[in-house]
Design an enzyme around this catalytic site. Structure first.
Site, mmCIF file in Angstrom:
data_model
loop_
_atom_site.group_PDB
_atom_site.id
_atom_site.type_symbol
_atom_site.label_atom_id
_atom_site.label_comp_id
_atom_site.label_asym_id
_atom_site.label_seq_id
_atom_site.Cartn_x
_atom_site.Cartn_y
_atom_site.Cartn_z
ATOM 1 N N CYS A 427 0.891 -1.262 0.229
ATOM 2 C CA CYS A 427 0.129 0.117 -0.060
ATOM 3 C C CYS A 427 0.952 1.201 0.064
ATOM 4 C CB CYS A 427 -0.725 -0.099 1.222
ATOM 5 S SG CYS A 427 -0.138 0.141 2.787
ATOM 6 N N HIS A 471 -2.061 1.069 7.134
ATOM 7 C CA HIS A 471 -2.390 1.383 5.924
ATOM 8 C C HIS A 471 -1.886 2.811 5.430
ATOM 9 C CE1 HIS A 471 -4.444 0.261 2.212
ATOM 10 N NE2 HIS A 471 -5.147 1.218 2.147
ATOM 11 N N ASP A 487 -8.038 5.564 -2.785
ATOM 12 C CA ASP A 487 -7.216 4.381 -2.266
ATOM 13 C C ASP A 487 -6.707 3.447 -3.286
ATOM 14 O OD1 ASP A 487 -5.717 2.397 -0.850
ATOM 15 O OD2 ASP A 487 -7.366 2.033 0.491
#
Lengths: 696, 339
Positions: A427, A471, A487
């Site tokens: 991520c 994250h 995202d």
């Protein structure tokens, strides 16, 4: 008093006193307690200190066994100077509670070598009790707390053995006695715990340790968060007043990284320096309203408070920042609870970004990653900002990008390597790359770091967010809409966002691959999972209701009780509890003594006899034997002569022979019969007759 | 000021604890106070409470309250160790002056066990006595003696610190019976010459020779030569004549035999001679001013003589002011007053 002080704390026996002055069993319990007290500190104390403590305590034990000798003064001083020197070198002049606590441990360790007399034993006892209190500063989980209380139990048993070393079966009896004592005093302890007024701190010493805590950091290099993904430690736990939001909406914003320095993302405006002090623990009172949620954060030593989008602060210990983030006044050095509320939608800020802000969110290093910049230019040529974002996300979704916990290393021009060559990343990689492209395309963008997800705890009353839920994602500024969450991970690996990391990397098998002991790793073993969640639930309630029982929560509880309790009233109440307890104890003991007196049936009958004598006009003289009293009674009232003599003889024989319990009960019955006879005889003769007789 | 306070304290205690050879301990006569360790423990709890307040740490509060409650519980427990216990002086001891003289005490537990008891008098003590409920134990407590005569400690202290040593509960037994300290034996200057040495004795003995015969019925063990056979032939009764100064041995140990010697020294000489005669299993009598013990032999007789020597000229201790009698402490106190 003087005499006893001289005996227990006898003048200066240190050098000469034989080692045997302390019974071995008592010493063993003391050492056991020390070992138990060190366990909760294993991760905080330097390894050499634990090793030194183990060596010193074993040395003392071997000396007790007669295998080795305790060191002489010279050697002892040498050891002391060496260890303190090493300590000083480790600490380097930092003074915090942490370093002080380490020194305290060192002091206990050194004391072992000069524990010879009962007095030294007590000194060790006292410092170990305080060490237990110090443990609680750092570890408050129920398991650690139980361990520490067990250590206190060992200490108390050790004391009992010290005070009666040759008592047979003293060990079991000691634990039993301790248990009974604790049970008896439990109600008082509970009352004191609930009602003792929780005052504000008198002064504050920072608790911060130099020790690294696992958790997100304020810089992001590609790969940072993937390290975190290998940890199943708890980050925080959340209780929702109403429904908890769906998994994919659980974005816990922590901090914003908006400055790219070569390969590293940083905060352009790092949190200002604060004097380290204790974090404010008062996390709001009363039941949660349906839009409120309550977070119990594990210590991070940072000021970040994690929150969902569109939240406002409810409890007073968090404040919001211009970036819609939340901060504590002080670093969270211990578990801290805070409360927030979600508002339906914060109205889009009408204003535009100021030029300074625009500059800030468009900042890029002057060179590097040429292919990414080229891509951005292409995209921004004929597309609106919103379309650029969507195009990039579509690219992520449609091309063969992979989400992996084992990304390849991309040393130079990392964004280019990720976007065009490797196409494998985590991520943090994708968030960094996306922000880079957006900024290059002229869209103000920033990286948000926090957690995404959270699994239900046992019973489903709260969510547990773990470190592997860490994250990073992107927020872009769109005209008229304000900051919008983007995202890239959701485009590449939707399962990460829908159900968490475990599913996202299920094929790869890399979930918690380095953490063999974590129960989360074995998510498919139902019983393990269940047990771990139950344990967590117990701990959660322990944290909330026992550890977290502080100022506001006490006031909260009090406000639910009838009567209007303030701090002052609580003080009175506590004094009342103590006083009342002492009173009850006094009454109980007085009653038991009275009962004891009443149990002496024999004495009771004799007393009744005395009363009878007084009634018929024969006063009982002090120091009179039963026989003479019987004679005087017989003189006054001849009708009872024989029974009175029998009575006196029975009393005599009871007092002057050693009689067993049954025999004395038997005698008491006999006396009672005789007394009844006497009364009957006295009644039978009419009063006047006896009076006539007396005149003779 | 201090002395008068002390005296008042003493009087108050003496009122609560009457002089008696046996004493049952109860609320009324048990005293309880924290020990030095207990005081430190209290301070420690205070420090811990402050730590708890300062760091707003609930668990430290909890620990402090638990330890505090344990202290109160220990108070109860410590008190109960003594409560219901009876202590009795079973046999006051006998021994040589200056030695520690063993007194036998019997400790009987009531409903609760008496654990970790210590009995002490002045600076001698017996530690770690445990008595189960309803049982009793005899404890030999050495009482330090200062000089010959009656020996009666004013107070025998019975104390317990069990379970944690943070509190001590104690009481006293104020015995009314006294033990006896024999004079310390010293070899007499010329033991054999008892009778011949002194001028009075030397002149009176030969005179007394034949006249001063003691006639008494025959007992087992009398030598047949000493039976008056003539009288036996006449009356059929066996009569034995005890002749003073017979066999030339010092038959009588006489206080008067050491003219010009200090009385205590004479008693020490006599004590030595008694021990000597008992060892030789000789017959002897003891003559003290105001007290005479007829000749006899054996160790029981010897003890009787020693006892007579020990208490010669002494009054049995009586209570009024409750002072120790004949112990080292009593001696020190006296020395302190006179010096």
């Amino acid at each position: 008093m003087r005499l006893t002080i001289a005996r227990v704390f006898s003048a200066k026996p240190a050098e000469q006193a034989p080692i045997e002055a302390i019974p071995g069993n008592a010493l063993l319990w003391l050492i056991a307690s020390f070992a138990l007290l060190l366990v909760p500190q294993w991760d905080r104390l330097p390894w050499w200190l634990i090793a030194a403590c183990a060596v010193l305590a074993s040395w003392r034990w071997l000396a007790q066994k007669g295998r080795v000798k305790l060191p002489g003064r010279l050697l002892r001083t040498g050891i002391m100077v060496t260890l303190i020197g090493v300590y000083a070198a480790t600490v380097q002049g930092r003074f915090t509670v942490d370093t002080a606590a380490s020194f305290f441990v060192l002091a206990v360790g050194l004391k072992w070598l000069e524990t010879r007399s009962a007095r030294d034993f007590y000194v060790l006892f006292f410092i170990q009790v305080y060490l237990a209190a110090v443990n609680f500063l750092f570890k408050q989980d129920i398991a650690w707390a139980l361990l520490t209380f067990a250590a206190i139990g060992c200490l108390m048993v050790g004391l009992q053995i010290l005070n009666a070393p040759d008592l047979p079966g003293s060990l079991r009896a000691g634990w039993k006695r301790l248990g009974v004592l604790l049970l008896k005093t439990l109600p008082v302890v509970v009352l004191l715990f609930v009602f003792f007024p929780r005052m504000a701190p008198l002064w504050s010493v920072p608790l911060v340790s130099g020790q690294a805590r696992s958790g997100i950091s304020d810089t992001m290099r590609p790969g940072d968060i993937s390290n975190l993904a290998q940890s199943s430690e708890r980050a925080f736990r959340v209780t929702f007043g109403g429904e908890s939001p769906p998994y994919r909406e659980r974005y816990w914003r922590g901090l914003i990284l908006d400055y790219l320095d070569d390969e590293t993302w940083r905060q352009s405006d790092p949190d200002g320096f604060r004097r380290p002090a204790r974090v404010d623990n008062d996390g709001g009172v009363g039941p949660l309203r349906s839009n409120e949620y309550d977070i119990l954060l594990e210590p991070t030593d940072q000021r970040w408070a994690f929150a969902l989008d569109n939240s406002v602060a409810v409890s007073g210990n968090v404040v919001s920042t211009p970036e819609d983030l939340f901060r504590f006044q002080r670093p969270a050095d211990s578990p801290v609870r805070y409360r927030l509320a979600r508002v339906s939608a914060v109205p889009a800020p009408a204003e535009v970004l100021s030029p300074a802000e625009t500059r800030r969110y468009l900042q890029l290093p002057p060179s590097g990653n040429p292919r990414a910049r080229e891509l951005a230019r292409e995209l921004s040529q004929d597309l609106s900002h919103w379309e650029v974002v969507n195009t990039l996300l579509r690219r992520f979704r449609e091309q063969a990008y992979f989400y992996t916990l084992r990304p390849p290393t991309m040393p130079d021009d990392g964004v280019d390597a990720l976007l065009f060559d490797e196409k494998r990343g985590f991520c943090a990689h994708y968030a960094g790359a996306a922000t880079f492209v957006f900024r290059a395309a002229g869209i103000p963008a920033r990286i948000v770091v926090g957690y995404q997800g959270g699994d239900a705890g046992a019973g489903g009353d709260y969510l547990i967010v773990r470190q592997y839920d860490a994250h990073a994602w992107v927020e872009v500024w769109l005209e008229g809409q304000g900051w919008v969450r983007v995202d890239p991970t959701a485009a590449i690996a939707p399962s990460r966002i829908e159900s968490g990391l475990r599913d996202a990397v299920a094929d790869e098998g890399s979930f918690l691959e380095n953490d063999l002991t974590s129960p989360q790793r074995y998510g498919d073993v139902a019983i393990l999972q269940w047990a771990s969640l139950q344990l967590d639930r117990i701990n959660y309630h322990w944290q909330r209701w026992v550890v977290g029982y502080q100022g506001q929560s006490q006031m909260d509880l009090m406000s639910r009780l009838p009567g209007n309790f303030g701090l002052k009233e609580l003080g009175y109440l506590t004094a009342g509890v103590v006083g009342f307890t002492l009173l009850i104890a006094g009454i109980v003991s007085a009653l038991s003594i009275r009962r004891g007196a009443r149990k002496d049936a024999f004495g009771r009958v004799v007393l009744a006899w005395h009363r009878l004598c007084e009634q018929v006009g024969v006063p009982v003289r002090t120091g009179e034997t039963p026989a003479t009293l019987a004679e005087r009674l017989a003189d006054a009232r001849p009708e009872v002569e024989s029974s009175a003599r029998l009575f006196a003889r029975a009393v005599n024989s009871h007092y002057y022979t050693a009689s067993t319990q049954e025999a004395s009960a038997h005698e008491a019955r006999r006396l009672t019969r005789l007394l009844k006879t006497m009364k009957r005889q006295l009644r039978r003769k009419p009063e006047p007759a006896s009076r006539t007789f007396r005149h003779d | 000021m201090r002395n008068s306070l002390n005296a008042r304290w003493r009087r108050w205690i003496n009122r609560r604890i009457p002089r008696a050879d046996s004493q049952t301990l109860s609320q009324k006569n048990i005293f309880i106070l924290p020990t030095a360790a207990g005081v430190v423990y209290g301070l420690l709890l205070l420090v811990m409470l402050i730590t708890g307040i300062n760091y707003q740490n609930s668990l430290i509060y909890l620990l402090t309250f638990i330890l505090g409650a344990l202290f109160v519980g220990a108070m109860h427990q410590t008190h109960r160790n003594l409560s219901g216990l009876s202590v009795a002086l079973v046999r006051p001891g006998e021994g040589r002056a200056g030695d520690d003289i063993p007194f036998v005490l019997r400790v009987t537990a009531g409903k609760y066990p008496g654990l970790g008891l210590s009995l002490s008098v002045e600076d001698s003590s017996v530690e770690s006595v445990h008595v189960s409920p309803g049982e009793s134990r005899d404890v030999v407590l050495p009482v330090p003696s200062a000089h010959r005569g009656y020996l009666r400690p004013d107070r025998i202290r019975i104390e317990t610190r069990f379970p944690f040593g943070l509190l001590k509960a104690w009481s006293w037994l104020r015995p009314s019976s006294a033990g006896v300290a024999f004079p310390r034996p010293l070899p007499a200057p010329d033991a054999a010459g008892t009778v011949q040495d002194g001028s009075e004795a030397a002149s009176s003995a030969p005179l007394a020779g034949q006249d001063n015969a003691d006639l008494r019925p025959w007992r087992e063990g009398d030598m047949s030569q000493r039976v008056m056979w003539k009288r036996f032939a006449r009356t059929g009764q066996m009569i034995v004549a005890d002749w003073q100064g017979e066999q030339g041995s010092p038959h009588w140990l006489d206080f008067q035999a050491f003219p010009g010697v200090d009385a205590e020294l004479r008693l020490s000489y006599l004590a030595w001679m008694v021990a000597d005669r008992v060892q030789k299993n000789a017959r002897f009598g003891l003559s003290l001013p105001g007290d005479t013990i007829e000749p006899d032999s054996g160790s029981l007789h010897g003890e009787r003589c020693l006892r007579a020597l020990a208490v010669w000229g002494e009054q049995p201790p009586r209570d009024p002011d409750g002072q120790p009698f004949g112990t080292r402490q009593a001696e020190n106190a006296k020395a302190g007053v006179s010096g």
